[in-house]
Design an enzyme around this catalytic site. Sequence first.
Site, PDB file in Angstrom:
ATOM      1  N   LYS A   1       0.831  -1.218   0.000  1.00  0.00           N
ATOM      2  CA  LYS A   1       0.000   0.000   0.000  1.00  0.00           C
ATOM      3  C   LYS A   1       0.861   1.261   0.000  1.00  0.00           C
ATOM      4  O   LYS A   1       0.612   2.190  -0.767  1.00  0.00           O
ATOM      5  CB  LYS A   1      -0.912   0.031   1.248  1.00  0.00           C
ATOM      6  CG  LYS A   1      -1.878  -1.136   1.344  1.00  0.00           C
ATOM      7  CD  LYS A   1      -2.797  -1.021   2.569  1.00  0.00           C
ATOM      8  CE  LYS A   1      -2.079  -1.045   3.899  1.00  0.00           C
ATOM      9  NZ  LYS A   1      -1.493  -2.340   4.272  1.00  0.00           N
TER      10      LYS A   1
ATOM     11  N   ARG B   1      -9.190   0.950   9.159  1.00  0.00           N
ATOM     12  CA  ARG B   1      -8.746  -0.405   9.460  1.00  0.00           C
ATOM     13  C   ARG B   1      -9.763  -1.162  10.292  1.00  0.00           C
ATOM     14  O   ARG B   1      -9.550  -2.316  10.612  1.00  0.00           O
ATOM     15  CB  ARG B   1      -7.464  -0.312  10.270  1.00  0.00           C
ATOM     16  CG  ARG B   1      -6.200  -0.746   9.531  1.00  0.00           C
ATOM     17  CD  ARG B   1      -5.057  -0.522  10.514  1.00  0.00           C
ATOM     18  NE  ARG B   1      -3.861  -1.214  10.224  1.00  0.00           N
ATOM     19  CZ  ARG B   1      -2.879  -0.757   9.457  1.00  0.00           C
ATOM     20  NH1 ARG B   1      -3.008   0.372   8.793  1.00  0.00           N
ATOM     21  NH2 ARG B   1      -1.777  -1.447   9.321  1.00  0.00           N
TER      22      ARG B   1
ATOM     23  N   ARG C   1      12.545  -6.390   4.699  1.00  0.00           N
ATOM     24  CA  ARG C   1      12.488  -5.007   4.223  1.00  0.00           C
ATOM     25  C   ARG C   1      13.176  -4.006   5.152  1.00  0.00           C
ATOM     26  O   ARG C   1      13.243  -4.182   6.363  1.00  0.00           O
ATOM     27  CB  ARG C   1      11.025  -4.628   3.949  1.00  0.00           C
ATOM     28  CG  ARG C   1      10.419  -3.616   4.840  1.00  0.00           C
ATOM     29  CD  ARG C   1       9.027  -3.261   4.425  1.00  0.00           C
ATOM     30  NE  ARG C   1       8.222  -3.029   5.610  1.00  0.00           N
ATOM     31  CZ  ARG C   1       6.974  -2.606   5.583  1.00  0.00           C
ATOM     32  NH1 ARG C   1       6.352  -2.424   4.443  1.00  0.00           N
ATOM     33  NH2 ARG C   1       6.327  -2.388   6.698  1.00  0.00           N
TER      34      ARG C   1
ATOM     35  N   ARG D   1      11.828  -1.628  10.436  1.00  0.00           N
ATOM     36  CA  ARG D   1      10.772  -1.213  11.355  1.00  0.00           C
ATOM     37  C   ARG D   1      10.722  -2.136  12.562  1.00  0.00           C
ATOM     38  O   ARG D   1      10.896  -3.341  12.422  1.00  0.00           O
ATOM     39  CB  ARG D   1       9.432  -1.227  10.615  1.00  0.00           C
ATOM     40  CG  ARG D   1       9.043   0.147  10.099  1.00  0.00           C
ATOM     41  CD  ARG D   1       7.869   0.086   9.185  1.00  0.00           C
ATOM     42  NE  ARG D   1       6.699  -0.582   9.781  1.00  0.00           N
ATOM     43  CZ  ARG D   1       5.524  -0.659   9.182  1.00  0.00           C
ATOM     44  NH1 ARG D   1       5.360  -0.113   7.986  1.00  0.00           N
ATOM     45  NH2 ARG D   1       4.516  -1.271   9.751  1.00  0.00           N
TER      46      ARG D   1
ATOM     47  N   ARG E   1       0.116  -8.970  13.230  1.00  0.00           N
ATOM     48  CA  ARG E   1      -0.510  -7.960  12.357  1.00  0.00           C
ATOM     49  C   ARG E   1      -1.430  -8.614  11.337  1.00  0.00           C
ATOM     50  O   ARG E   1      -2.497  -8.087  11.013  1.00  0.00           O
ATOM     51  CB  ARG E   1       0.563  -7.116  11.659  1.00  0.00           C
ATOM     52  CG  ARG E   1       1.158  -6.030  12.578  1.00  0.00           C
ATOM     53  CD  ARG E   1       2.575  -5.659  12.204  1.00  0.00           C
ATOM     54  NE  ARG E   1       2.699  -5.025  10.913  1.00  0.00           N
ATOM     55  CZ  ARG E   1       3.839  -4.997  10.203  1.00  0.00           C
ATOM     56  NH1 ARG E   1       4.940  -5.536  10.687  1.00  0.00           N
ATOM     57  NH2 ARG E   1       3.869  -4.398   9.032  1.00  0.00           N
TER      58      ARG E   1
HETATM   59  P1  ADP Z   1       1.289  -2.212   7.914  1.00  0.00           P
HETATM   60  O1  ADP Z   1       0.121  -1.993   7.021  1.00  0.00           O
HETATM   61  O2  ADP Z   1       2.511  -2.662   7.199  1.00  0.00           O
HETATM   62  O3  ADP Z   1       1.010  -3.095   9.111  1.00  0.00           O
HETATM   63  P2  ADP Z   1       1.225   0.593   8.847  1.00  0.00           P
HETATM   64  O4  ADP Z   1       2.410   1.449   8.700  1.00  0.00           O
HETATM   65  O5  ADP Z   1       0.032   0.913   8.059  1.00  0.00           O
HETATM   66  O6  ADP Z   1       1.770  -0.860   8.544  1.00  0.00           O
HETATM   67  O7  ADP Z   1       0.785   0.523  10.385  1.00  0.00           O
HETATM   68  C1  ADP Z   1       1.689   0.215  11.412  1.00  0.00           C
HETATM   69  C2  ADP Z   1       0.975   0.172  12.764  1.00  0.00           C
HETATM   70  O8  ADP Z   1       0.407   1.474  13.039  1.00  0.00           O
HETATM   71  C3  ADP Z   1      -0.194  -0.788  12.862  1.00  0.00           C
HETATM   72  O9  ADP Z   1       0.200  -2.115  13.189  1.00  0.00           O
HETATM   73  C4  ADP Z   1      -1.030  -0.130  13.976  1.00  0.00           C
HETATM   74  O10 ADP Z   1      -0.490  -0.386  15.245  1.00  0.00           O
HETATM   75  C5  ADP Z   1      -0.855   1.344  13.688  1.00  0.00           C
HETATM   76  N1  ADP Z   1      -1.913   1.866  12.790  1.00  0.00           N
HETATM   77  C6  ADP Z   1      -1.747   2.370  11.545  1.00  0.00           C
HETATM   78  N2  ADP Z   1      -2.914   2.742  11.007  1.00  0.00           N
HETATM   79  C7  ADP Z   1      -3.873   2.443  11.927  1.00  0.00           C
HETATM   80  C8  ADP Z   1      -5.301   2.564  11.969  1.00  0.00           C
HETATM   81  N3  ADP Z   1      -5.995   3.076  10.941  1.00  0.00           N
HETATM   82  N4  ADP Z   1      -5.937   2.149  13.086  1.00  0.00           N
HETATM   83  C9  ADP Z   1      -5.276   1.659  14.127  1.00  0.00           C
HETATM   84  N5  ADP Z   1      -3.941   1.495  14.156  1.00  0.00           N
HETATM   85  C10 ADP Z   1      -3.233   1.884  13.071  1.00  0.00           C
END
Ligand code: ADP
Length: 213
Positions: free
Chosen positions: A13, A88, A127, A160, A171
């Site tokens: 994404k 999410r 990554r 990360r 996740r």
């Molecule tokens: P990925 O999609 O690779 O897991 P992101 O960078 O989108 O990584 O998100 C990393 C973390 O940030 C998530 O595991 C969560 O803890 C938090 N996070 C990001 N976006 C949201 C959201 N919309 N709602 C709740 N937590 C979020």
Amino acid sequence: MRLILLGPPGAGKGTQAKMLKEKFRVPQISTGDILRQAVKDDTELGVQAKAFMDSGQLVPDDVVIGLIEERIKQADCETGFILDGFPRTIIQAEKLAETLTEMNIAIDTVVDMEVNAEEVVSRLTGRSTCSDCGVMFHEESRPPKVPGVCDGCGGHLAQRQDDNRETILKRLEVYQESTSPLKEFYKKQGNLKTVAAGGSVEEIFSRVCEMVR
Ligand code: ADP
Ligand code: ZN
């Protein structure tokens, strides 16, 4: 263009959002990036979010909803935006719909990026990201010329916190349980488009572009 990118962690994404932002000249709004920056800056938000993120859990809905509401009301979002990592949960999606209705705007397309769990684990474990310019590398599919150093800007490459096997599996579980129901939610609204998110970054990009035109 008002777009949502949906899909499991590791679907790509963020990579696609960055390319779309260049092509369509609209901001990319990544809740993950905003939260990681807050953690780095050690703000109140960052302190609140860190433990959830490190363990692969979602940050509470009211926190991220507040962030997004503030962000999409900024002037640069007037011509559109790409939401990457939000919504999410169903609650986040409902709240977003409410806010957009109040603003008299709507989402045009929700792109669901599909990729299998095995591929996700291998993408994420290998990554690293440049701390200066944000470009991503992968030890197998896109290794940097010098280990730990960004090809583009010479910045330091960092992994990360949450890209370790245990947290990745968590996740994925959270995605299945809390986020995947959004596919049904947007399907009902008639704006869900599914794209196969396997193959090269460029191949996926051309598939995504076909869908958002
Ligand atoms: P990925 O999609 O690779 O897991 P992101 O960078 O989108 O990584 O998100 C990393 C973390 O940030 C998530 O595991 C969560 O803890 C938090 N996070 C990001 N976006 C949201 C959201 N919309 N709602 C709740 N937590 C979020
Ligand atoms: Zn760099």
